[in-house]
Design a protein around this motif. Structure first.
Motif, PDB file in Angstrom:
ATOM      1  N   MET A 115     -11.910  13.966  -4.485  1.00  0.00           N
ATOM      2  CA  MET A 115     -12.392  14.761  -5.619  1.00  0.00           C
ATOM      3  C   MET A 115     -12.992  16.088  -5.150  1.00  0.00           C
ATOM      4  SD  MET A 115     -14.239  11.771  -7.889  1.00  0.00           S
ATOM      5  CE  MET A 115     -14.745  12.861  -9.245  1.00  0.00           C
ATOM      6  N   MET A 116     -13.691  16.053  -4.019  1.00  0.00           N
ATOM      7  CA  MET A 116     -14.357  17.257  -3.516  1.00  0.00           C
ATOM      8  C   MET A 116     -13.381  18.315  -3.023  1.00  0.00           C
ATOM      9  SD  MET A 116     -17.505  15.523  -1.395  1.00  0.00           S
ATOM     10  CE  MET A 116     -17.799  16.997  -0.433  1.00  0.00           C
ATOM     11  N   VAL A 117     -12.397  17.887  -2.260  1.00  0.00           N
ATOM     12  CA  VAL A 117     -11.534  18.867  -1.580  1.00  0.00           C
ATOM     13  C   VAL A 117     -10.198  19.069  -2.291  1.00  0.00           C
ATOM     14  CG1 VAL A 117     -12.597  18.324   0.619  1.00  0.00           C
ATOM     15  CG2 VAL A 117     -10.472  17.183  -0.020  1.00  0.00           C
ATOM     16  N   GLY A 118      -9.832  18.166  -3.206  1.00  0.00           N
ATOM     17  CA  GLY A 118      -8.598  18.338  -3.947  1.00  0.00           C
ATOM     18  C   GLY A 118      -7.359  18.101  -3.120  1.00  0.00           C
ATOM     19  N   ARG A 119      -7.539  17.452  -1.983  1.00  0.00           N
ATOM     20  CA  ARG A 119      -6.401  17.189  -1.098  1.00  0.00           C
ATOM     21  C   ARG A 119      -6.778  16.047  -0.172  1.00  0.00           C
ATOM     22  NH1 ARG A 119      -9.493  21.262   0.834  1.00  0.00           N
ATOM     23  NH2 ARG A 119     -10.002  21.284   3.067  1.00  0.00           N
ATOM     24  N   GLU A 120      -5.803  15.486   0.480  1.00  0.00           N
ATOM     25  CA  GLU A 120      -6.063  14.459   1.484  1.00  0.00           C
ATOM     26  C   GLU A 120      -6.455  15.138   2.787  1.00  0.00           C
ATOM     27  OE1 GLU A 120      -6.184  11.313   1.075  1.00  0.00           O
ATOM     28  OE2 GLU A 120      -5.217  11.004  -0.871  1.00  0.00           O
ATOM     29  N   LEU A 121      -7.553  14.696   3.377  1.00  0.00           N
ATOM     30  CA  LEU A 121      -7.995  15.288   4.636  1.00  0.00           C
ATOM     31  C   LEU A 121      -7.295  14.661   5.840  1.00  0.00           C
ATOM     32  CD1 LEU A 121     -11.858  15.798   4.396  1.00  0.00           C
ATOM     33  CD2 LEU A 121     -10.072  17.536   4.430  1.00  0.00           C
TER      34      LEU A 121
END
Length: 501
Positions: free
Chosen positions: A236-242
């Protein structure tokens, strides 16, 4: 629980930046509510609006069921909304009591302070939060942790109904964090609504009831903490898979690069001896006060050492100052980037070139073309979010400030890079980027000495772990054999005297 404070459709525009775009927040009485997001997500701007520092351009705030307008921090305090900033606002030379009641000291008819009454009032506040400190103690005599609790006592002295905490544990030990959490839970049980900002997701999951996520100035959602995982919040925070937070560790033969022989810190009886190898990351763990930072500063020449020898690539080197360390291509990223690492009023490009001025000079004069090329290279390499290399560093988010500091030391083409709390105060996305950058540096042959108080970071990043206790290295543990329990046993002195493994 009943709704205590609601913010609806909050929008705030700064020149060139839409800091908040139609953001909402709902805080209930008696809950601990986390507000999370990457650096620059809008968390601090929203908190400053709620505490009266900024006025929103659009949107409404409702407090205890009625519309609320706060035009300044004092106005917010009169309604019972208090904020404890990451940078403490106490006056060290004054007593605890004087810091709890600034501008509100009880006086007699002649205007003289009634100290007896002041100390009684302060003692009552301190007692209400089980803080065993004399109100007569100068704040300068207190640890950072106790100063943090005095800040909270100061907020509570104003009949606080909403308490906002911004990164409150950044300088606290594990035990001090437990004390703070216990206090916050007791306050929540009394009906105080607590807004808690932290980049430490383990704290968020241990403490809070609900989590609101912001991203790029927008509201993403609010969830019950018990219903989500760390991975859910990161997504939710980064909008992508880290991907993996920690990069894969390297292996293979390594050559000795920096040898530390019998280095003894002033006032410490035990010397430190160890070797940093090219291409590895060595994590230094230990409790606050164990001597990790002091050791790093002594190696870098920032502080004097009582004894000891340094050998770089097999040759003795005499490092008595940071400038000499830089000459040998040894860099040091300090724990406090604002106080000791960056020139906040200067531009991105001037900070990046600060440790390697020869790279941007021609015939003794600064070559503006060279300094721009150098700065833009590292802005691009590290994905530093900035309006341009001429932007003041103070206007960047914390994570991007940290990247500028990393760039400053990359610019010297380091052989050895010492990093002290390299991801403190940065969001999960920037943290992952810094982790991968450090591993990439190691893979090019740089020896990285990494100090961290976060044991998951030590375990995830280190090829070897050195554990310090009372100024001495008490254990050396291969990265694959290190555990939190083993590190803490050595760090707390429970196994002091046991041969290093």
């Amino acid at each position: 629980m009943t709704s205590l404070l609601q913010a609806s459709s909050i929008t705030k525009q700064f020149p060139g930046t839409l800091a908040l775009d139609n953001v909402q927040l709902d805080l209930q009485a008696g809950e601990i509510h986390a507000v999370v997001g990457e650096n620059g997500a809008g968390k601090s701007t929203l908190m400053k609006i709620l505490s009266g520092v900024y006025t929103p351009d659009a949107g409404t705030i409702t407090f205890e069921g009625a519309p609320l307008t706060v035009s300044n921090p004092r106005d917010a305090l009169t309604h019972g909304i208090a904020i404890v900033h990451q940078e403490l606002s106490l006056v060290p030379a004054l007593t605890v009591a004087e810091n709890i009641y600034p501008g509100r000291l009880p006086t007699n008819a002649l205007g003289f302070v009634k100290y007896g009454e002041l100390f009684r009032r302060a003692a009552a506040i301190l007692d209400s939060i089980n803080l065993d400190i004399s109100p007569r103690t100068p704040v300068s005599d207190l640890s950072i942790a106790k100063q943090q609790l005095v800040e909270i006592a100061k907020a509570l002295s104003m009949d606080t109904k909403v308490l906002i905490l911004d990164e409150p544990t950044s300088a606290l030990t594990e035990r001090e964090v437990e004390i703070l959490f216990d206090l916050l839970r007791k306050l929540a049980a009394k009906g105080v609504g607590i807004l808690y900002i932290s980049h430490k997701l383990d704290e968020i999951f241990a403490l809070t009831d609900r989590i609101t996520v912001l991203r790029d100035g927008k509201y993403i959602g609010t969830v019950d903490t018990a219903d989500v995982s760390t991975e859910d919040i990161i997504r939710m925070m980064v909008g992508r898979e880290l991907g993996h937070m920690y990069p894969a560790k390297s292996s293979g033969e390594r050559a000795p690069l920096l040898e530390i022989r019998d280095l003894r810190l002033p006032g410490q009886p035990m010397p430190c001896t160890f070797t940093l190898y090219a291409g590895e990351i060595v994590g230094f763990a230990g409790l606050i006060g164990s001597g990790r930072t002091e050791l790093a500063r002594a190696i870098f020449g920032a502080d004097a050492r009582a004894a000891g020898e340094l050998r770089l690539e097999g040759k003795p080197v005499n490092i008595g100052s940071p400038s000499e360390a830089i000459k040998y291509q040894i860099g040091y990223l300090p724990e406090d980037r604002k106080a000791a690492g960056l020139f906040l009023d200067m531009s991105v490009k001037m900070n990046i070139e600060a440790a390697n001025r020869p790279a941007v000079t021609s015939n003794g004069f600064i070559n503006s073309a060279k300094e721009r090329v150098l700065a833009e290279e590292y802005v691009r390499q590290l994905s530093i979010a900035t309006a341009g290399v001429d932007q003041e560093v103070r206007r960047l988010s914390g994570g991007n400030q940290q990247k500028v500091l990393v760039a400053k030391w990359l610019a010297i083409k380091p052989k050895v890079l010492i990093v002290d709390e390299p991801t403190r105060g940065v969001d999960v996305g920037a943290k992952s980027e810094i982790h991968h950058l450090l591993r990439q540096l190691a893979e090019t042959g740089v020896a990285v000495m990494m100090i961290s108080s976060e044991l998951p970071e030590i375990l995830g990043m280190s090829d070897r772990v050195m554990v310090m206790h009372e100024g001495a290295i008490v254990a050396e543990i291969p990265g694959g054999e290190a555990t939190e329990e083993k590190i803490m046993a050595y760090a707390s002195g429970q196994t002091a005297g046991v041969p290093a493994v």
